[in-house]
Motif scaffolding. Structure first.
Motif, short mmCIF file in Angstrom:
data_model
loop_
_atom_site.label_atom_id
_atom_site.label_comp_id
_atom_site.label_asym_id
_atom_site.label_seq_id
_atom_site.Cartn_x
_atom_site.Cartn_y
_atom_site.Cartn_z
N ILE A 1 3.03 -2.21 7.75
CA ILE A 1 1.86 -2.72 8.47
C ILE A 1 0.96 -1.56 8.89
CG2 ILE A 1 1.17 -3.77 10.66
CD1 ILE A 1 3.14 -5.86 10.27
N ILE A 2 1.58 -0.51 9.38
CA ILE A 2 0.79 0.66 9.81
C ILE A 2 0.01 1.20 8.60
CG2 ILE A 2 0.93 3.03 10.68
CD1 ILE A 2 3.41 2.11 12.32
N GLY A 3 0.71 1.31 7.47
CA GLY A 3 0.06 1.80 6.24
C GLY A 3 -1.11 0.90 5.85
N GLN A 4 -0.92 -0.41 5.92
CA GLN A 4 -1.97 -1.34 5.52
C GLN A 4 -3.19 -1.21 6.44
OE1 GLN A 4 -1.71 -3.27 2.68
NE2 GLN A 4 -3.91 -3.41 3.13
N VAL A 5 -2.94 -1.05 7.73
CA VAL A 5 -4.06 -0.92 8.67
C VAL A 5 -4.84 0.37 8.39
CG1 VAL A 5 -4.68 -0.69 11.12
CG2 VAL A 5 -2.92 -2.33 10.43
N VAL A 6 -4.10 1.47 8.15
CA VAL A 6 -4.77 2.75 7.83
C VAL A 6 -5.62 2.57 6.57
CG1 VAL A 6 -4.32 5.11 7.02
CG2 VAL A 6 -3.07 4.22 8.99
N LEU A 7 -5.06 1.89 5.58
CA LEU A 7 -5.78 1.66 4.33
C LEU A 7 -7.04 0.83 4.55
CD1 LEU A 7 -5.35 2.06 1.21
CD2 LEU A 7 -4.40 -0.22 1.19
N ASP A 8 -6.88 -0.28 5.29
CA ASP A 8 -8.01 -1.18 5.53
C ASP A 8 -9.14 -0.49 6.29
OD1 ASP A 8 -6.65 -3.26 4.39
OD2 ASP A 8 -5.96 -4.13 6.29
N LYS A 9 -8.78 0.40 7.20
CA LYS A 9 -9.79 0.92 8.13
C LYS A 9 -10.43 2.23 7.67
CE LYS A 9 -9.69 -2.44 10.88
NZ LYS A 9 -10.92 -3.22 11.14
N ASN A 10 -10.02 2.75 6.51
CA ASN A 10 -10.60 4.01 6.04
C ASN A 10 -11.03 3.84 4.58
OD1 ASN A 10 -9.92 6.08 8.33
ND2 ASN A 10 -8.10 4.81 8.04
N LYS A 11 -12.32 3.73 4.39
CA LYS A 11 -12.83 3.36 3.06
C LYS A 11 -12.48 4.38 1.97
CE LYS A 11 -14.30 -0.42 4.63
NZ LYS A 11 -13.05 -1.09 4.91
N ARG A 12 -12.37 5.68 2.34
CA ARG A 12 -12.08 6.72 1.34
C ARG A 12 -10.66 6.66 0.81
NH1 ARG A 12 -12.66 12.41 3.81
NH2 ARG A 12 -11.38 12.93 2.02
N ILE A 13 -9.77 6.02 1.59
CA ILE A 13 -8.34 6.09 1.28
C ILE A 13 -7.91 4.96 0.35
CG2 ILE A 13 -6.04 5.91 2.32
CD1 ILE A 13 -7.26 7.35 4.74
N ARG A 14 -7.16 5.32 -0.70
CA ARG A 14 -6.66 4.28 -1.61
C ARG A 14 -5.13 4.24 -1.64
NH1 ARG A 14 -10.00 6.82 -5.23
NH2 ARG A 14 -8.29 7.03 -6.72
N THR A 15 -4.51 5.31 -1.12
CA THR A 15 -3.04 5.39 -1.14
C THR A 15 -2.57 5.91 0.21
OG1 THR A 15 -3.12 5.93 -3.49
CG2 THR A 15 -1.10 6.53 -2.34
N VAL A 16 -1.52 5.27 0.77
CA VAL A 16 -0.98 5.76 2.04
C VAL A 16 0.51 6.05 1.86
CG1 VAL A 16 -0.74 5.31 4.52
CG2 VAL A 16 -2.62 4.25 3.26
N VAL A 17 0.92 7.25 2.23
CA VAL A 17 2.35 7.59 2.12
C VAL A 17 2.87 8.03 3.48
CG1 VAL A 17 2.15 8.36 -0.29
CG2 VAL A 17 1.93 10.04 1.54
N ASN A 18 4.18 7.88 3.63
CA ASN A 18 4.83 8.43 4.82
C ASN A 18 5.72 9.57 4.35
OD1 ASN A 18 5.63 8.64 7.52
ND2 ASN A 18 7.50 7.47 7.08
N LYS A 19 5.57 10.71 5.04
CA LYS A 19 6.40 11.87 4.67
C LYS A 19 7.82 11.61 5.12
CE LYS A 19 3.04 15.58 4.76
NZ LYS A 19 2.61 16.78 5.48
N LEU A 20 8.78 11.86 4.24
CA LEU A 20 10.19 11.72 4.65
C LEU A 20 10.62 13.06 5.25
CD1 LEU A 20 11.39 9.76 1.51
CD2 LEU A 20 10.79 8.87 3.75
N ASN A 21 11.76 13.03 5.89
CA ASN A 21 12.14 14.24 6.61
C ASN A 21 12.62 15.38 5.74
OD1 ASN A 21 11.30 13.82 9.13
ND2 ASN A 21 13.17 12.73 9.77
N SER A 22 12.67 15.18 4.43
CA SER A 22 13.19 16.27 3.62
C SER A 22 12.07 16.93 2.83
CB SER A 22 14.25 15.75 2.67
OG SER A 22 13.68 14.80 1.82
N ILE A 23 12.26 18.22 2.60
CA ILE A 23 11.28 19.00 1.85
C ILE A 23 12.03 19.57 0.65
CG2 ILE A 23 11.69 20.97 3.40
CD1 ILE A 23 8.80 21.82 2.92
N ASP A 24 11.38 19.63 -0.50
CA ASP A 24 12.04 20.22 -1.66
C ASP A 24 12.27 21.70 -1.36
OD1 ASP A 24 12.33 19.83 -4.91
OD2 ASP A 24 11.75 21.85 -4.31
N THR A 25 13.53 22.10 -1.32
CA THR A 25 13.83 23.45 -0.82
C THR A 25 13.21 24.54 -1.68
OG1 THR A 25 15.94 23.16 -1.87
CG2 THR A 25 15.93 23.07 0.53
N GLN A 26 13.14 24.32 -2.98
CA GLN A 26 12.61 25.39 -3.83
C GLN A 26 11.08 25.35 -3.93
OE1 GLN A 26 13.92 25.45 -7.94
NE2 GLN A 26 13.84 27.68 -7.91
#
Ligand SMILES: C[S@@+](CC[C@H](N)C(=O)[O-])C[C@H]1O[C@@H](n2cnc3c(N)ncnc32)[C@H](O)[C@@H]1O
Length: 447
Positions: A140-165
């Motif tokens: 729902i949060i992603g959908q609201v961000v998408l709806d309310k920002n015309k420039r945005i076409r994709t919304v992602v959430n960062k997961l807690n892991s980072i590719d170590t290399q």
């Protein structure tokens, strides 16, 4: 998990009062001091609408529901204008409300304090960093961000892991198109890359600009951990010849540019081989700034148009650069002036690779009497006091290069240390810049 957003739940019909007037009266009424606090003043809502009962009339919307709630000045003003008061229904829908207002209405009370709508934008993609408690509401949060920002076409959430290399964030799609190939602009350059597979950090853009400013257009720059080129591409745009390396094949794939020579190998190998590579395959000489599109257009216009006495227009360096002079050709470029090493977690541990890099006969000839390259090495420290940070970093650099003395000694420029940003309450990112010590570069090391 709450997954669907009911947009219709945000419809509101609000009965208000309106003043029916002639179109010619509305301008003055909107500006009248007496009406200042009485006219409807909501974002995205027009204060004057056509009268649904008679399109020749206008309705000036008022902020009250009953005549008794109008101020005495407003009532007198409306009487003088012969305005007729009538009721009007203000219709507000999902489009009216802000992202925060919508989420305030949806989220449970215990989550209303924080603001989950904060995000960074790279190209058409918004990336959020949601705390665990918001995860049940992520779609729902992603959908609201998408709806309310015309420039945005994709919304992602960062997961807690980072590719170590390769240092990129793992992420999940929470709204919009599953398209991670972004086109992002920084330093007047366009970068295209797959955001889900390479490192990119827009917060570093002042650092990118800071270093590129230090390069002369005639320089050869070697970027050991280039990513998709936020140092390399603007440097090449400036005129520098650039050797850009990244071990991540996905970064290498997007590393393009006229004067960017890309490679995909371990930074240590790259450092060892790059000087000879540039000698074997020198870059073309720098011939002045590139003509801009409008300069090229103007030049073509002048060439096609009637002859003009040459003294009547100025020929700029930029305009001449497309036709290299056939008299004094500057030399081709093979001597490296700068190494850039932005892999703050471990770049210092790569510095031993500089030991003996100019030992070969041809490298010696080129570098022995020439200025040594500058090394710009990014790193982290947990020392928060500037003096202690400097001591910690310079000592680690000296140790790694096997330097038996303090860095920045005789005939060398002072070592400079630049605080790039604070990455955590007890961790700072710095860039240490120093001239590569001769005894390191010419050290006789066993193969
Ligand atoms: C912190 S990022 C910096 C990228 C870019 N220079 C910038 O400023 O945004 C570090 C880069 O080093 C690359 N990398 C990691 N280990 C490497 C290695 N051993 N050799 C070469 N590149 C490496 C990663 O793929 C990543 O793109």
């Amino acid at each position: 998990m709450k997954e669907t957003l009911d947009r219709s739940a945000f419809r509101r019909s609000i009965p208000i009062l309106a003043a029916r007037v002639l179109p010619a009266q509305t301008g003055l009424m909107l500006k009248a001091e007496a009406m200042k606090r009485s006219i409807m003043n909501l974002p995205k809502v027009r204060s004057v609408v056509s009268d649904p009962a008679d399109s020749n009339d206008r309705l000036v919307l008022l902020r009250v529901q009953h005549e008794a709630d109008l101020s005495p000045e407003a009532r007198t003003y409306l009487e003088h204008q012969n305005a007729v008061l009538t009721t009007y229904t203000l219709e507000l829908d999902y489009d009216y409300w802000t992202a925060d207002e919508i989420l305030q209405a949806i989220l449970p009370e215990n989550l209303l304090e924080g603001s989950p709508t904060g995000f960074a934008i790279t190209g058409h993609l918004a990336h959020l960093n949601l705390n665990d408690e918001y995860l049940p509401y992520k779609y729902i949060i992603g959908q609201v961000v998408l709806d309310k920002n015309k420039r945005i076409r994709t919304v992602v959430n960062k997961l807690n892991s980072i590719d170590t290399q390769f240092r990129f964030f793992k992420m999940e799609l929470i709204a919009g198109e599953p398209n991670f190939i972004v086109e992002h602009h920084e330093s007047d350059c366009r970068f295209t890359f797959d955001f889900s597979k390479v490192y990119w950090n827009s917060r570093l853009h002042t650092e990118h600009e800071r270093l590129v400013q230090q390069f002369d257009p005639t320089d050869v720059v070697a970027d050991v951990f280039a990513g998709v080129g936020p140092f390399a591409v603007p440097a090449a745009k400036k005129g520098c010849a650039v050797l850009a390396n990244d071990l991540n094949p996905e970064s290498y794939k997007w590393l393009v540019g006229d004067l960017v020579r890309a490679s995909c190998e371990d930074g240590r190998e790259f450092i060892r081989k790059v000087a000879l590579g540039a000698l074997d395959n020198p870059f073309p000489p720098y011939t002045g700034p590139k003509a801009t599109r409008s300069q090229l257009k103007e030049k073509r216009r002048q060439q096609q148009g009637p002859p003009i006495a040459s003294s009547t227009f100025e020929v700029t360096a930029a305009a001449t650069s497309t036709t290299p002079s056939n008299t004094l050709q500057p030399p081709s470029r093979s001597r490296i002036s700068h190494f850039v090493m932005n892999l703050p977690d471990s770049a210092i541990t790569f510095l031993d690779a500089f030991r003996g890099i100019f030992n070969g006969e041809r490298e010696k000839q080129l570098y022995l009497d020439a200025p040594m390259p500058m090394v710009h090495c990014h790193c982290f420290t947990r020392e928060l006091e500037p003096e202690l940070a400097k001591k910690d970093i310079t000592e680690r650099v000296q140790d790694r290069m096997g330097l038996g003395r303090a860095l920045g000694g005789v005939e060398e420029d002072a070592v400079s240390l630049h605080l790039v940003r604070s990455v955590a309450p007890n961790k700072d990112m710095y860039c240490i810049s120093f001239r590569l010590p001769r005894e390191v570069a010419f050290e006789a090391v066993e193969a």
